[in-house]
Write a protein that holds these residues in place. Structure first.
Motif, short mmCIF file in Angstrom:
data_model
loop_
_atom_site.label_atom_id
_atom_site.label_comp_id
_atom_site.label_asym_id
_atom_site.label_seq_id
_atom_site.Cartn_x
_atom_site.Cartn_y
_atom_site.Cartn_z
N VAL A 275 -14.41 22.23 -26.83
CA VAL A 275 -13.07 21.72 -26.50
C VAL A 275 -13.14 20.23 -26.16
N GLU A 276 -12.01 19.60 -26.30
CA GLU A 276 -11.91 18.17 -26.04
C GLU A 276 -11.84 17.91 -24.53
N GLY A 277 -11.22 18.84 -23.82
CA GLY A 277 -11.09 18.70 -22.37
C GLY A 277 -10.52 19.97 -21.82
N VAL A 278 -10.38 20.03 -20.50
CA VAL A 278 -9.76 21.22 -19.92
C VAL A 278 -8.58 20.81 -19.05
N PHE A 279 -7.59 21.69 -19.01
CA PHE A 279 -6.40 21.47 -18.21
C PHE A 279 -6.40 22.54 -17.14
N GLY B 60 2.61 24.55 -14.40
CA GLY B 60 1.60 24.11 -15.36
C GLY B 60 2.11 24.21 -16.78
N GLY B 61 2.99 25.17 -17.05
CA GLY B 61 3.53 25.33 -18.39
C GLY B 61 4.30 24.10 -18.81
N LYS B 62 5.09 23.56 -17.88
CA LYS B 62 5.88 22.37 -18.19
C LYS B 62 4.97 21.16 -18.36
N GLN B 63 4.00 21.02 -17.44
CA GLN B 63 3.09 19.87 -17.52
C GLN B 63 2.31 19.91 -18.83
N TYR C 21 -2.49 19.40 -11.02
CA TYR C 21 -3.00 19.65 -12.36
C TYR C 21 -3.74 18.44 -12.87
N ALA C 22 -4.82 18.67 -13.62
CA ALA C 22 -5.61 17.56 -14.13
C ALA C 22 -6.16 17.92 -15.50
N LEU C 23 -6.33 16.88 -16.32
CA LEU C 23 -7.02 17.02 -17.60
C LEU C 23 -8.42 16.47 -17.37
N ILE C 24 -9.41 17.28 -17.60
CA ILE C 24 -10.77 16.86 -17.28
C ILE C 24 -11.66 16.91 -18.51
#
Lengths: 368, 141
Positions: free
Chosen positions: A28-32, A67-70, A44-47
């Motif tokens: 994966v490119e990153g995790v949310f 989180g769904g909206k973000q 919430y963070a994109l890591i």
């Protein structure tokens, strides 16, 4: 029955380890996910940095925003080349699927990880002493398959706590050995691909257990109790004015609502910018105007716009500065509408939302 | 007092069928109650749910919507979309304990002048028997 993988780690650790291996393995490119912010509270963070995965708190019992909206804002309609791994609660996942169906974002190239959910505490309690003090109590409740008495109203009344449409489901509710073991339920090929190469014991079982059924029954009873407390069917004008009379018009309920996706809300448009002539007319016909005007119209307008897709996440009640039970009200009205169209928001990805397509033979008793 | 009550009625009409019914009525010199205000939309399916709600909250005593008969819609399913929207608004009004019977939905075709005139009169009588819309005169909503 889905395949399962049981690993010898606590649930949060197991998910962190999985996320880390997905990043390190280049899958994966990153995790949310939810992650700690300055060691206090979560957001919430994109890591992408594997080291930062340690700060991820996938099942921390608060929902600072849906989180769904973000997520929907991150994965817009243009294609992404590489997948993201995403950890969401069941209601956030339903909201996300609903937004996909409403053509606000794309479902592909996402690995959706969710869990059976014990609910969350109201957002305001995040700044109420040390939030970590509540966490052990929450996990103990989960192990016993019980909800928390001080969880959000909507969480205590939620019956959709087993995720739909997740690639991987982590069992939490009623799992007594949460601290030592974690079971992933594989619901799709993408989920299976993620678990390839992970150590653990493979098996097969159903997510639904005696504990989840018990919790579902307890929540059904709580939902009935909340509805009765609200006297929804007999509210009438007096009841509605009583409830929404204290609305300050901050529009926070709309801002946090995962289904309210419009960039320009109808109620912010020019047609509600009232001219002096409008006030004069209102004063003539009604002998007075509530200020800010049209509160009931805003609330009911929001009901007609989003209640059919309402997932009952409870964000709106959480942020209301004057403690209007917005979520209970909206989800009750929403349920009546959803029953009308035989629709469960966010459940079936292939079922079109009710206002995309109408049928020839339906609602035949409506015309007079 | 009840005798002097002159209800404000908004009659939303599809631009293809309902309005045609009104035109046919005028060609025949038919009469419909004067308190009915006609509002033409291109298709009832294009009528927003907020447009159904707003008159009922802001001054009208009743709202009646005329779409094409099933199968007659110029845009295939506009009348069915309208039907869904009306059902939605009615369900919301019902579940909040408000009066959903101040909103009517009826099919009126281009040639049905008599049906249009009858609908206008029938709805006016219906609203007259109900009395004024309590929401229309409240100053605290």
């Amino acid at each position: 029955m889905p395949k399962t993988l049981t690993v010898n780690r606590g649930a949060s650790d197991a998910v962190r380890a999985l996320l880390r291996s997905l990043i390190e393995g280049g899958k994966v490119e990153g995790v949310f996910t939810l992650a700690r912010v300055n060691n206090k509270g979560v957001g919430y963070a994109l890591i992408r940095d594997p080291e930062k995965i340690e700060q991820a708190e996938p099942f921390y019992p608060w929902m600072p925003s849906s989180g769904g909206k973000q997520l929907s804002r991150l994965v817009s309609l243009s294609r992404r080349p590489r997948p993201l791994a995403v950890v969401l609660r069941p209601c956030e996942l339903r909201a996300f699927v609903e937004l996909v169906k409403l053509e606000q974002c794309r479902r592909d190239k996402l690995v959706l990880i969710s869990s059976t959910c014990g609910g969350v505490y109201p957002v305001e309690t995040l700044s109420d002493g040390n939030p970590d003090d509540r966490v052990p109590r929450y996990w103990n409740g989960l192990k016993a398959g019980e909800g928390q008495p001080d969880a959000r109203d909507s969480c205590r009344a939620c019956k959709h706590f087993i995720p739909y449409n997740a690639d991987l489901t982590v069992a939490l509710v009623g799992c007594g050995d949460l601290d030592e073991k974690c079971t992933f339920f594989v619901n799709s090929e993408a989920g299976q691909a993620c678990l390839e190469g992970q150590g653990g014991v493979w098996g097969q079982s159903a997510v639904e257990t005696e504990a989840t059924e018990k919790l579902a029954a307890a929540r059904d009873a709580e939902r009935e109790r909340q509805r009765e407390e609200l006297h929804l069917g007999s509210l009438g004008i007096e009841g509605l004015v009583g409830i929404f009379g204290k609305c300050v018009g901050c529009r926070s309920c709309r801002e946090v609502c995962p289904i309210c996706y419009c960039t320009l809300c109808d109620f912010d448009s020019a047609k509600y910018e009232n001219e002096p002539a409008w006030f004069a007319r209102e004063l003539n016909s009604r002998k007075g105007v509530r200020v800010p005007p049209a509160t009931l119209l805003f609330q009911m307008g929001r009901m007609v716009h989003m209640s059919v897709s309402c997932v009952g996440c409870g964000m709106c009640s959480d942020v209301c500065p004057v403690n209007i039970p917005v979520a209970t009200l909206f989800s009750s009205v929403g349920e009546a509408n959803q029953k009308l169209f035989d629709y469960v928001p966010g459940k079936d990805e292939s079922q079109k939302p009710p206002f995309v397509k109408a049928e020839l033979n339906e609602l035949e008793n409506l015309t007079v | 007092m009840a005798e002097s009550f002159d209800p404000k009625i908004l009659y939303v009409m599809c631009g293809w069928c309902g309005t045609g019914g009104a035109e046919t009525a005028s060609a025949y010199g038919m009469y419909y109650p004067e308190n009915v205000r006609i509002f033409r939309v291109n298709c009832t399916g294009a009528l927003s749910t907020v447009h159904m709600l707003r008159p009922l909250l802001e001054g009208a005593d009743g709202l009646v919507i005329s779409g094409c008969h099933p199968g007659d819609c110029h845009y295939d399913d506009g009348n069915f979309m309208a039907r869904r929207k009306v059902a939605l608004v009615k369900t919301i009004l019902d579940s909040l304990g408000l009066d959903s019977d101040r909103l009517w939905f009826r099919y009126v075709a281009h040639g049905e002048a008599r049906r249009f005139v009858d609908t206008a009169a029938e709805f006016t009588d219906h609203i007259k028997s109900k009395g004024p819309n309590p929401l229309a005169t409240r100053s605290d909503t």
